[in-house]
Design a protein around this motif. Structure first.
Motif, PDB file in Angstrom:
ATOM      1  N   ALA A 159      71.674  85.146  10.856  1.00 24.74           N
ATOM      2  CA  ALA A 159      70.535  85.212  11.520  1.00 24.74           C
ATOM      3  C   ALA A 159      70.342  83.884  12.447  1.00 24.74           C
ATOM      4  O   ALA A 159      70.758  83.103  12.441  1.00 24.74           O
ATOM      5  N   PRO A 160      69.546  84.236  13.469  1.00 19.90           N
ATOM      6  CA  PRO A 160      69.171  83.256  14.383  1.00 19.90           C
ATOM      7  C   PRO A 160      68.477  81.787  13.876  1.00 19.90           C
ATOM      8  O   PRO A 160      67.749  81.961  12.939  1.00 19.90           O
ATOM      9  N   ARG A 161      68.758  80.806  14.402  1.00 15.26           N
ATOM     10  CA  ARG A 161      68.132  79.703  13.984  1.00 15.26           C
ATOM     11  C   ARG A 161      67.582  78.698  15.175  1.00 15.26           C
ATOM     12  O   ARG A 161      68.247  78.482  16.093  1.00 15.26           O
ATOM     13  N   ILE A 162      66.380  78.217  15.066  1.00 22.55           N
ATOM     14  CA  ILE A 162      65.731  77.451  16.311  1.00 22.55           C
ATOM     15  C   ILE A 162      65.530  76.190  15.736  1.00 22.55           C
ATOM     16  O   ILE A 162      64.499  76.140  14.542  1.00 22.55           O
ATOM     17  N   GLU A 163      65.854  75.220  16.238  1.00 17.30           N
ATOM     18  CA  GLU A 163      65.774  73.749  15.894  1.00 17.30           C
ATOM     19  C   GLU A 163      64.823  73.071  16.828  1.00 17.30           C
ATOM     20  O   GLU A 163      65.094  72.977  17.995  1.00 17.30           O
ATOM     21  N   ILE A 164      63.688  72.708  16.216  1.00 16.99           N
ATOM     22  CA  ILE A 164      62.720  71.729  17.115  1.00 16.99           C
ATOM     23  C   ILE A 164      62.733  70.460  16.658  1.00 16.99           C
ATOM     24  O   ILE A 164      62.397  70.284  15.634  1.00 16.99           O
ATOM     25  N   VAL A 165      62.886  69.492  17.848  1.00 17.32           N
ATOM     26  CA  VAL A 165      62.979  68.026  17.361  1.00 17.32           C
ATOM     27  C   VAL A 165      61.944  67.306  18.402  1.00 17.32           C
ATOM     28  O   VAL A 165      61.990  67.529  19.395  1.00 17.32           O
ATOM     29  N   GLY A 166      61.008  66.706  17.893  1.00 16.11           N
ATOM     30  CA  GLY A 166      60.156  66.062  18.615  1.00 16.11           C
ATOM     31  C   GLY A 166      60.086  64.420  18.459  1.00 16.11           C
ATOM     32  O   GLY A 166      60.043  63.969  17.336  1.00 16.11           O
ATOM     33  N   GLY A 167      59.712  63.693  19.623  1.00 13.02           N
ATOM     34  CA  GLY A 167      59.345  62.431  19.392  1.00 13.02           C
ATOM     35  C   GLY A 167      57.932  62.158  18.693  1.00 13.02           C
ATOM     36  O   GLY A 167      57.305  63.138  18.348  1.00 13.02           O
ATOM     37  N   PRO A 168      57.460  60.853  18.440  1.00 13.52           N
ATOM     38  CA  PRO A 168      56.436  60.751  17.528  1.00 13.52           C
ATOM     39  C   PRO A 168      55.219  61.150  18.081  1.00 13.52           C
ATOM     40  O   PRO A 168      55.073  61.522  19.347  1.00 13.52           O
ATOM     41  N   PHE A 169      54.231  61.393  17.229  1.00 15.18           N
ATOM     42  CA  PHE A 169      52.766  61.824  17.511  1.00 15.18           C
ATOM     43  C   PHE A 169      52.675  63.299  18.055  1.00 15.18           C
ATOM     44  O   PHE A 169      51.847  64.156  17.555  1.00 15.18           O
ATOM     45  N   SER A 170      53.417  63.496  19.165  1.00 11.21           N
ATOM     46  CA  SER A 170      52.859  64.943  19.708  1.00 11.21           C
ATOM     47  C   SER A 170      54.079  65.716  20.073  1.00 11.21           C
ATOM     48  O   SER A 170      54.084  66.748  20.481  1.00 11.21           O
ATOM     49  N   GLY A 171      55.453  65.318  19.913  1.00 15.08           N
ATOM     50  CA  GLY A 171      56.716  65.933  20.464  1.00 15.08           C
ATOM     51  C   GLY A 171      56.800  67.089  19.864  1.00 15.08           C
ATOM     52  O   GLY A 171      57.046  68.148  20.480  1.00 15.08           O
ATOM     53  N   VAL A 172      56.437  67.276  18.550  1.00 12.76           N
ATOM     54  CA  VAL A 172      56.856  68.615  17.772  1.00 12.76           C
ATOM     55  C   VAL A 172      55.875  69.732  18.115  1.00 12.76           C
ATOM     56  O   VAL A 172      56.151  71.094  18.439  1.00 12.76           O
ATOM     57  N   ILE A 173      54.538  69.360  18.463  1.00 14.00           N
ATOM     58  CA  ILE A 173      53.526  70.390  18.809  1.00 14.00           C
ATOM     59  C   ILE A 173      53.720  70.538  20.076  1.00 14.00           C
ATOM     60  O   ILE A 173      53.633  71.880  20.597  1.00 14.00           O
ATOM     61  N   TYR A 174      54.103  69.655  21.336  1.00 15.82           N
ATOM     62  CA  TYR A 174      54.549  70.256  22.631  1.00 15.82           C
ATOM     63  C   TYR A 174      55.841  71.262  22.424  1.00 15.82           C
ATOM     64  O   TYR A 174      55.613  72.111  23.658  1.00 15.82           O
ATOM     65  N   ALA A 175      56.866  70.825  21.671  1.00 17.27           N
ATOM     66  CA  ALA A 175      57.809  71.829  21.844  1.00 17.27           C
ATOM     67  C   ALA A 175      57.584  73.394  21.446  1.00 17.27           C
ATOM     68  O   ALA A 175      57.829  74.222  21.942  1.00 17.27           O
ATOM     69  N   VAL A 176      56.657  73.418  20.241  1.00 15.76           N
ATOM     70  CA  VAL A 176      56.002  74.533  19.671  1.00 15.76           C
ATOM     71  C   VAL A 176      55.183  75.341  20.876  1.00 15.76           C
ATOM     72  O   VAL A 176      55.387  76.626  21.206  1.00 15.76           O
ATOM     73  N   GLU A 177      54.653  74.481  21.650  1.00 14.53           N
ATOM     74  CA  GLU A 177      53.697  75.141  22.653  1.00 14.53           C
ATOM     75  C   GLU A 177      54.471  75.441  23.810  1.00 14.53           C
ATOM     76  O   GLU A 177      54.386  76.698  24.352  1.00 14.53           O
ATOM     77  N   GLU A 178      55.883  74.938  24.003  1.00 11.65           N
ATOM     78  CA  GLU A 178      56.532  75.488  25.074  1.00 11.65           C
ATOM     79  C   GLU A 178      57.203  76.665  24.542  1.00 11.65           C
ATOM     80  O   GLU A 178      57.384  77.439  25.400  1.00 11.65           O
ATOM     81  N   LEU A 179      57.464  76.799  23.469  1.00 10.73           N
ATOM     82  CA  LEU A 179      58.403  78.023  22.612  1.00 10.73           C
ATOM     83  C   LEU A 179      57.312  79.268  22.844  1.00 10.73           C
ATOM     84  O   LEU A 179      57.636  80.202  23.216  1.00 10.73           O
ATOM     85  N   LEU A 180      55.931  78.894  22.356  1.00 10.82           N
ATOM     86  CA  LEU A 180      55.110  79.910  22.570  1.00 10.82           C
ATOM     87  C   LEU A 180      54.941  80.522  23.885  1.00 10.82           C
ATOM     88  O   LEU A 180      54.685  81.724  24.215  1.00 10.82           O
ATOM     89  N   ARG A 181      54.885  79.588  25.076  1.00 14.27           N
ATOM     90  CA  ARG A 181      54.708  80.168  26.483  1.00 14.27           C
ATOM     91  C   ARG A 181      55.811  80.897  26.690  1.00 14.27           C
ATOM     92  O   ARG A 181      55.740  81.801  27.549  1.00 14.27           O
ATOM     93  N   ALA A 182      56.876  80.786  26.144  1.00 12.93           N
ATOM     94  CA  ALA A 182      57.967  81.582  26.443  1.00 12.93           C
ATOM     95  C   ALA A 182      58.363  82.845  25.724  1.00 12.93           C
ATOM     96  O   ALA A 182      59.175  83.664  26.112  1.00 12.93           O
TER      97      ALA A 182
END
Length: 560
Positions: free
Chosen positions: A76-99
């Protein structure tokens, strides 16, 4: 992209890291109503039989940066999201949601991709006053300009306005919000201030209360509080400033005179009195400990300078008071140089993760004489250089990377005191289509070696001109290589019904912006074009075209 470039998520999806990143996990759950989201316990790796999305912070990355890796080699597919402090994980999720796009049935399709991004400008900030921030439109008390204004909205309006703003910033890579008037008794005082910083911190947005040294009401802008300036001066009248001139100034880029009514808001304390600086330092320590903000914005105030003998002696030959005679300056850099280091230490409270802004006031970035007193300012702060419209025209022509490198301050950002209510004709540029300006400012800051940009963010993005301008600020501040056409195609066109519709929409907005007065016949033509656009769409696209139609209607009703 072809269908083979996407994976489909159906049924159950497991999330690793939801315990540490609850807001990001909650945003993921909005991706598809037909998906069942399972939380993997801390330390678990997730089942092999269903898709897994992993959320993880990496403190070695710059704040706000992120990586997204999609792997399809297992069962099954796996998506790994790694973010810098404070906001990186949130920004990555928003980027994913836009796609994400709908898939057959109840699932969603996600691109198979490796994305690695970091902000071009580390410091991307909205500047606001509490009384003129109008993001919750269903309440009374809206104001659009002013600096010494009472708060006229219901007490709940403060959180209603700023929580909407925080949500927008979180979703669009805008890192921080400066708030002047942060503490008032009549919009919740300490309790609502704490609630706002908690809400914003959870969403990766920094709240930066704005304060001034011995001015602007102190740390507690309005109310019966020991860190309110009027309360302090009532108890210690001998510590008041002896102002060189009356409070007030005029902006050359604004076509009408500003009003500075005398009130408690205009009271000032002498910056040479050590008791006042002790009081300010104590107040900043209390602020940081009490509400846990993302930082603080500190300035010297811009409506006058104490001219008492003690202040003149302390400043000595570092500063020529005659510079203030022709309205070139309304502040003292020597005051900032002498007092900011103490307040900087108090504001950061022994931490190195807060953003402590130091405002270096207006229209002097190219003036080495103005910077001469600033060589003793501490590293670690963020030094903000403000441009009015006319000065921006100079900066874009004269500033060089070497000029920025030669500044006595290490971390430098620009602030636009235009594309807002503080410049232009009687309409100002508050509701103008400022996206091209924000794009150019962002690129210019990056090219010159500045690390951030601050713009005004008070009007609601219900106003499509504001919405698109804020989107440009977020996108170009994060990605310096983004082209204008790519921005229109990726961000604007989907909101307005396609690229052709977007070009038509922008054409009408810009014609309205460029002409304070238009013949009614021309307005009727624009009205028909806007109405033709509105008839083609539904939902949010229709809402935006109705907004434009109403904007033309208002002009036609007024007769020009």
């Amino acid at each position: 992209m072809s269908e083979s470039d996407f994976i489909t998520l159906n049924g159950r999806v497991a999330v690793i890291g939801a315990d540490r990143h609850p807001h990001a996990a909650g945003r993921l759950a909005t991706a598809g109503s037909g998906l069942e989201w399972l939380t993997v316990p801390p330390g678990g790796e997730g089942p092999d039989s269903i898709p897994v999305i992993s959320l993880r912070e990496d403190t070695r990355l710059p704040e706000g940066s992120f990586r997204i890796d999609t792997r399809t080699e297992g069962a099954a597919p796996r998506i790994e999201i790694v973010g810098g402090p404070f906001s990186g994980v949130i920004y990555a999720v928003e980027e994913l949601l836009r796609a994400v796009r709908p898939a057959p049935g109840t699932g969603v399709s996600v691109p198979v991709t490796h994305v690695e991004r970091r902000p071009a400008l580390a410091y991307r900030t909205f500047w606001t006053w509490d009384h003129s921030t109008n993001w919750e439109l269903s309440q009374v008390g809206h104001q659009e300009i002013g600096v010494f204004n009472p708060y006229g909205k219901p007490p709940s309006g403060f959180l209603a306005d700023y929580k909407r703003m925080v949500d927008f910033c979180s979703q669009n890579q805008i890192a921080a919000i400066v708030i002047y008037g942060f503490f008032r008794d009549n919009h919740g005082g300490v309790d609502d201030a704490k609630e706002l910083t908690r809400y914003a911190r959870e969403r990766g947005v920094r709240i930066l209360p704005g304060v001034a040294i011995g001015a602007y009401g102190g740390v507690y802008w309005e109310g019966d509080h020991p860190y309110n300036l009027s309360t302090y001066l009532d108890a210690h009248p001998d510590r008041a400033a002896d102002m060189e001139r009356g409070v007030g100034f005029q902006l050359a880029d604004l076509s009408f005179p500003l009003n500075f009514p005398r009130s408690d808001y205009t009271r000032t304390a002498c910056p040479s009195d050590p008791n006042t600086i002790d009081w300010m330092a104590d107040a900043l320590s209390w602020l940081v400990e009490t509400v846990e903000p993302g930082g603080v914005n500190i300035e010297g105030g811009d409506y006058g300078v104490c001219g008492c003998e003690r202040c003149m002696t302390r400043r000595g030959d570092r500063e020529d008071p005659n510079r203030r005679d022709d309205d070139a300056e309304f502040w003292s850099h020597a005051d900032m140089a002498d007092n900011f280091p103490r307040l900087f230490e108090a504001a950061r409270g022994g931490r190195d993760d807060l953003w402590i802004y130091c405002e270096l006031q207006w229209d002097n970035l190219l003036d080495s004489e103005a910077h001469a007193p600033l060589t003793t300012l501490p590293d670690g702060a963020i030094y903000q250089h403000t441009y009015n419209r006319g000065y921006w025209n100079r900066v874009r022509a004269e500033l060089t990377p070497q000029t920025v490198a030669d500044l006595p301050t290490r971390t430098n950002v620009a602030r636009a005191q235009f594309a807002c209510q503080w410049n232009g004709d009687e309409r100002t540029e508050l509701y103008a289509f400022n996206a091209p300006v924000f794009a150019e400012l962002s690129r210019h800051c990056f090219d010159m070696g500045m690390q951030g940009l601050t713009v005004w963010g008070e009007p609601s993005p219900f106003h499509v001109s504001s919405e698109l301008s804020y989107l440009a600020f977020g996108r170009f501040g994060f990605d310096a290589d983004l082209s204008w056409d790519a921005f229109l195609d990726q961000d604007v066109a989907p909101r307005l019904g396609g690229r052709g519709a977007a070009d038509e929409f922008i054409s009408i907005m810009q014609e309205l912006d460029d002409h304070q007065h238009l013949p009614v016949e021309r307005l009727r033509t624009l009205q028909g074009r806007a109405f033709d656009g509105a008839r083609q769409f539904t939902g949010e696209q229709l809402r935006r075209w109705i907004w434009l139609t109403d904007r033309v209607n208002r002009r036609a009703y007024m007769g020009s």
